[in-house]
Write a protein that holds these residues in place. Structure first.
Motif, PDB file in Angstrom:
ATOM      1  N   UNK A  21       0.853  -1.189   0.000  1.00  0.00           N
ATOM      2  CA  UNK A  21       0.000   0.000   0.000  1.00  0.00           C
ATOM      3  C   UNK A  21       0.894   1.245   0.000  1.00  0.00           C
ATOM      4  N   UNK A  22       0.526   2.312  -0.758  1.00  0.00           N
ATOM      5  CA  UNK A  22      -0.689   2.478  -1.562  1.00  0.00           C
ATOM      6  C   UNK A  22      -0.525   2.089  -3.024  1.00  0.00           C
ATOM      7  N   UNK A  23       0.670   1.625  -3.414  1.00  0.00           N
ATOM      8  CA  UNK A  23       0.974   1.424  -4.833  1.00  0.00           C
ATOM      9  C   UNK A  23       0.033   0.448  -5.527  1.00  0.00           C
ATOM     10  N   UNK A  24      -0.485  -0.564  -4.809  1.00  0.00           N
ATOM     11  CA  UNK A  24      -1.274  -1.621  -5.463  1.00  0.00           C
ATOM     12  C   UNK A  24      -2.752  -1.609  -5.059  1.00  0.00           C
ATOM     13  N   UNK A  25      -3.201  -0.543  -4.428  1.00  0.00           N
ATOM     14  CA  UNK A  25      -4.561  -0.519  -3.877  1.00  0.00           C
ATOM     15  C   UNK A  25      -5.646  -0.602  -4.949  1.00  0.00           C
ATOM     16  N   UNK A  26      -5.323  -0.209  -6.181  1.00  0.00           N
ATOM     17  CA  UNK A  26      -6.351  -0.184  -7.233  1.00  0.00           C
ATOM     18  C   UNK A  26      -6.747  -1.572  -7.720  1.00  0.00           C
ATOM     19  N   UNK A  27      -5.888  -2.586  -7.486  1.00  0.00           N
ATOM     20  CA  UNK A  27      -6.198  -3.957  -7.906  1.00  0.00           C
ATOM     21  C   UNK A  27      -6.104  -4.860  -6.669  1.00  0.00           C
ATOM     22  N   UNK A  28      -7.214  -5.093  -5.980  1.00  0.00           N
ATOM     23  CA  UNK A  28      -7.172  -5.865  -4.735  1.00  0.00           C
ATOM     24  C   UNK A  28      -6.942  -7.358  -4.981  1.00  0.00           C
ATOM     25  N   UNK A  38      -1.439  -3.769   3.181  1.00  0.00           N
ATOM     26  CA  UNK A  38      -0.762  -2.964   4.198  1.00  0.00           C
ATOM     27  C   UNK A  38       0.410  -2.202   3.577  1.00  0.00           C
ATOM     28  N   UNK A  39       0.896  -1.201   4.301  1.00  0.00           N
ATOM     29  CA  UNK A  39       2.020  -0.389   3.828  1.00  0.00           C
ATOM     30  C   UNK A  39       3.235  -1.268   3.538  1.00  0.00           C
ATOM     31  N   UNK A  40       3.980  -0.888   2.490  1.00  0.00           N
ATOM     32  CA  UNK A  40       5.200  -1.618   2.186  1.00  0.00           C
ATOM     33  C   UNK A  40       5.457  -1.750   0.703  1.00  0.00           C
ATOM     34  N   UNK A  41       6.518  -2.456   0.359  1.00  0.00           N
ATOM     35  CA  UNK A  41       6.870  -2.697  -1.033  1.00  0.00           C
ATOM     36  C   UNK A  41       8.256  -2.186  -1.376  1.00  0.00           C
TER      37      UNK A  41
END
Length: 518
Positions: free
Chosen positions: A88-95, A115-118
């Motif tokens: 999160x937030x980079x991939x929030x658009x595709x759950x 959750x936050x990270x990546x």
């Protein structure tokens, strides 16, 4: 010192015993049962009676099974999975669970969180993780989920965050709850890697029941000195302990067992293997003695993944395939089959259903059952039309597996191989062996142990030689963890694929190492 190989298929459970020179001393086919333990026990009892050896002399036992594949396809016996994505937030658009079949999501419980990270493509931190955030989610899942799947953004480059979250999951949910990390399972592509990780987590109960059932069946028959192995989908083996952590690797092991068994029987390293069962025919390619792997994303039970799988195609043709005379006089074969009921329903065995096996018997290609009964009940013209259709189906399938226009060598295996004619268009040579009907069990028992790593390296930061050495070390460690003898490890495959649009020398490296059983 003997080896036992067992392969549990949808129709038959095959068992073989090899001596210390890897020669087959006994082989049997028994009907698969709903309870894996009783099916294995029945086959084991019969093969031990034929071998005339003491069960205590068996020191290695190998199992190839479709239990995990069937569980996904049928949506049965799957664990409730907590899906935790570190991105999160980079991939929030595709759950998570995007494009999954609804019934599969329902079967797994639908517990998800981002959750936050990546990380960036070069392994730099994209976003820091928040341990408190993760602990709160895990606390809410306690007592609800039976397994956890953790996926991080570019964890195939840097798996630090996944490892931290995995340890938190063990602390919060208990050591008995399995945790699957995507960096250990999938390749590039967040969604496909996440899908493979979720499937791995969902199979926790299935693999436990399978391994426990295998172990109990062996113990009940007196096989108490054997180390247990399960077949992987790349044609190699892994210890039962390793399989409990990575059950997803058993998917596709059935066809690869047949391919490896065919290579052993035919003493050939490059060919197309045609494995004819009771319901389907599976075709795969032997390359240097191992199954050719698919370069495409693999769909399992309607879910797209990217873990390694053999390049196999299946057609609805088998020994039990039902033959139908259509209204226009044409004849069709399959895809419906009498399956394991062939000994009751096929005409040659006293039944009333015309099957592909009856066609082979009518045309003198086989003498199983009662040929005289078939001669009286099956019209010769219908049998000839059916064989033309069988021939066309196999020829088309072989053509799809070829990579050039030249005629191919094929190896025919499987209990239903009697239905395939000797002369096929596009085939230069067709090899058969009298033990071909149990090639899958042979493949299970003669396989080696493998370790495979697929990771992104940035050559501008770590030179190519260091990167390749690191990948080989990791693959060797995996092979040893899966049960390989460290003194027999051999590098069999290295693949480097530059990552497009990256100027920093990012390269996907895949290394495979194999070794003998320890």
């Amino acid at each position: 010192m003997y080896r036992l190989g067992i392969d549990v298929g949808g129709t038959n459970t095959d068992a073989i015993i090899l001596n210390d020179r890897l020669q087959v001393i006994a082989s049997v086919k028994a009907h698969t049962t709903q309870n894996i333990e009783s099916g294995i026990f029945n086959a084991l009892t019969k093969v031990l009676q034929l071998a005339h050896i003491s069960p205590s002399e068996i020191t290695q036992a190998m199992l190839g099974t479709t239990q995990c594949t069937n569980a996904i396809v049928e949506r049965k016996h799957l664990a409730k999975v907590g899906v935790l994505r570190v991105g999160y937030p980079a991939t929030a658009s595709v759950p998570p669970y995007t494009a999954w079949p609804e019934d599969m999501v329902e079967a797994l419980g639908g517990y998800t969180a981002i959750v936050d990270g990546g990380f960036e493509t070069d392994g730099r931190v994209l976003n820091e993780i928040d341990k408190k955030q993760i602990v709160n989610i895990l606390s809410d899942w306690k007592g609800k989920v039976e397994s956890v799947a953790i996926t991080g953004v570019f964890s195939s480059v840097n798996d630090e965050q996944e490892e931290v979250v995995g340890k938190l999951a063990k602390q919060m949910l208990g050591e008995d709850v399995p945790v699957s990390l995507s960096s250990k399972i999938g390749s590039l592509g967040l969604i496909e890697r996440e899908n493979a990780t979720i499937l791995n987590a969902s199979l926790a109960k299935v693999i436990q029941n399978t391994v426990d059932g295998f172990k109990k069946a062996l113990e009940n028959e007196g096989v108490v000195n054997a180390r247990l192995y399960l077949c992987q989908n790349d044609g190699t083996l892994m210890s039962s302990e390793f399989a409990r952590r990575y059950p997803i690797l058993t998917i596709g092991s059935g066809p690869t067992n047949s391919i490896r068994g065919a290579a052993y029987l035919a003493e050939i390293r490059n060919a197309i293997v045609v494995d004819v069962g009771g319901t389907t025919t599976d075709l795969g390619v032997l390359q240097n003695g191992f199954p050719r792997e698919s370069s495409l994303a693999i769909e399992v039970g309607g879910i797209t993944t990217n873990f390694r799988m053999p390049d196999v195609i299946s057609i609805g043709l088998g020994g039990g395939s039902i033959v139908t005379v259509n209204d226009d006089g044409s004849v069709s074969v399959g895809p419906k089959s009498v399956g394991y009921k062939i000994v009751e329903e096929a005409i040659t065995f006293g039944g009333d259903t015309l099957t592909a096996t009856d066609v082979a018997v009518r045309l003198g290609m086989s003498t199983v059952g009662n040929p005289e009964r078939v001669a009286k009940k099956v019209d010769l013209g219908v049998a000839e039309k059916a064989m033309e259709e069988i021939k066309r189906m196999v020829e088309d399938a072989v053509d799809k597996m070829k990579t050039n226009a030249n005629d191919a060598s094929i190896v025919l295996v499987g209990g239903g191989s009697i239905i395939v004619p000797e002369k096929l268009a596009g085939v230069s040579k067709a090899v058969k062996d009298q033990l071909g009907s149990v090639a899958n069990a042979i493949g299970a028992s003669i396989a080696q142990i493998s370790g495979q790593i697929e990771q992104i390296y940035v050559y501008s930061e770590q030179n190519r030689e260091e990167s390749l050495n690191d990948a080989q070390r990791q693959a060797a460690d995996l092979a040893k963890e899966a049960g390989a003898d460290a003194n027999t490890l051999e590098l069999v495959e290295v693949e480097e694929i530059p990552i497009a649009y990256n100027a920093d020398g990012s390269t996907k490296v895949r290394v495979k190492i194999v070794g003998d059983l320890s």
